[in-house]
Design an enzyme around this catalytic site. Sequence first.
Site, PDB file in Angstrom:
ATOM      1  N   LYS A  44       0.835  -1.216   0.000  1.00  0.00           N
ATOM      2  CA  LYS A  44       0.000   0.000   0.000  1.00  0.00           C
ATOM      3  C   LYS A  44       0.868   1.263   0.000  1.00  0.00           C
ATOM      4  CE  LYS A  44      -2.655  -0.754   3.721  1.00  0.00           C
ATOM      5  NZ  LYS A  44      -3.749  -0.511   4.682  1.00  0.00           N
ATOM      6  N   LYS A  46       2.703   2.245   2.347  1.00  0.00           N
ATOM      7  CA  LYS A  46       2.579   2.869   3.662  1.00  0.00           C
ATOM      8  C   LYS A  46       3.695   2.322   4.543  1.00  0.00           C
ATOM      9  CE  LYS A  46      -2.014   4.394   4.943  1.00  0.00           C
ATOM     10  NZ  LYS A  46      -3.100   4.265   5.921  1.00  0.00           N
TER      11      LYS A  46
HETATM   12  N1  C2G Z   1     -10.487   6.781   9.133  1.00  0.00           N
HETATM   13  C1  C2G Z   1     -11.530   7.642   9.473  1.00  0.00           C
HETATM   14  N2  C2G Z   1     -11.261   8.936   9.761  1.00  0.00           N
HETATM   15  C2  C2G Z   1      -9.980   9.397   9.730  1.00  0.00           C
HETATM   16  C3  C2G Z   1      -8.918   8.533   9.419  1.00  0.00           C
HETATM   17  C4  C2G Z   1      -9.193   7.212   9.115  1.00  0.00           C
HETATM   18  O1  C2G Z   1     -12.708   7.221   9.500  1.00  0.00           O
HETATM   19  N3  C2G Z   1      -9.768  10.700  10.019  1.00  0.00           N
HETATM   20  C5  C2G Z   1     -10.815   5.395   8.816  1.00  0.00           C
HETATM   21  C6  C2G Z   1     -10.416   5.034   7.384  1.00  0.00           C
HETATM   22  O2  C2G Z   1     -11.429   5.483   6.471  1.00  0.00           O
HETATM   23  C7  C2G Z   1     -10.362   3.504   7.463  1.00  0.00           C
HETATM   24  C8  C2G Z   1      -9.883   3.266   8.909  1.00  0.00           C
HETATM   25  O3  C2G Z   1     -10.073   4.504   9.633  1.00  0.00           O
HETATM   26  O4  C2G Z   1     -11.673   2.940   7.304  1.00  0.00           O
HETATM   27  C9  C2G Z   1      -8.422   2.885   8.976  1.00  0.00           C
HETATM   28  O5  C2G Z   1      -7.680   3.893   8.338  1.00  0.00           O
HETATM   29  P1  C2G Z   1      -6.179   3.528   7.835  1.00  0.00           P
HETATM   30  O6  C2G Z   1      -5.463   2.868   8.940  1.00  0.00           O
HETATM   31  O7  C2G Z   1      -5.621   4.724   7.147  1.00  0.00           O
HETATM   32  O8  C2G Z   1      -6.515   2.385   6.760  1.00  0.00           O
HETATM   33  P2  C2G Z   1      -6.191   2.366   5.198  1.00  0.00           P
HETATM   34  O9  C2G Z   1      -4.764   2.609   4.957  1.00  0.00           O
HETATM   35  O10 C2G Z   1      -7.226   3.216   4.544  1.00  0.00           O
HETATM   36  O11 C2G Z   1      -6.405   0.797   4.872  1.00  0.00           O
HETATM   37  O12 C2G Z   1      -8.117  -2.948   2.615  1.00  0.00           O
HETATM   38  C10 C2G Z   1      -8.394  -1.664   3.124  1.00  0.00           C
HETATM   39  C11 C2G Z   1      -7.139  -0.985   3.607  1.00  0.00           C
HETATM   40  O13 C2G Z   1      -6.391  -1.820   4.481  1.00  0.00           O
HETATM   41  C12 C2G Z   1      -7.539   0.300   4.327  1.00  0.00           C
END
Ligand code: C2G
Length: 132
Positions: A44, A46
């Site tokens: 990803k 990340k």
């Molecule tokens: N999130 C949120 N509000 C934020 C930041 C994050 O609602 N201000 C939510 C994201 O939309 C996601 C969850 O928290 O549903 C986890 O965010 P991340 O750890 O950034 O996950 P991500 O990298 O988007 O990975 O297969 C799907 C991926 O693994 C998602």
Amino acid sequence: MKKVITYGTFDLLHNGHINILRRAKELGDHLTVAISTDEFNAIKNKKAYHSYENRKMILEAIRYVDEVIPEEDWEQKIDDVQKHDIDIFVMGDDWEGKFDFLKDYCEVIYLPRTVGISTTKIKKDLFKVNNG
Ligand code: C2G
């Protein structure tokens, strides 16, 4: 028992993460979180501050989380939904539409993101504070 699942990296845990975990749990009786492994994070593009083991341990300490499983690739969601008998898939709406293929297997709900916070923002703000 209505089972919910959500996916993510959940690095540097913040209020946005807690909001979506709480709201995901409120949709059912049991919440499974599939947390990205360090290897999948590399896919990803990340780089998490906390290791998979530490991010998993932190998530398991949250009252809304019932089970934590590894997320290792993009292809595992259908299998996860079937294997874990999931009724509802939840993601933040930055993913709106991206997982609609799961609608054949479970309910798909995108929840509004929490405004003003993200792991990236935390890192940027800390960099500024420490570098003038
Ligand atoms: N999130 C949120 N509000 C934020 C930041 C994050 O609602 N201000 C939510 C994201 O939309 C996601 C969850 O928290 O549903 C986890 O965010 P991340 O750890 O950034 O996950 P991500 O990298 O988007 O990975 O297969 C799907 C991926 O693994 C998602």
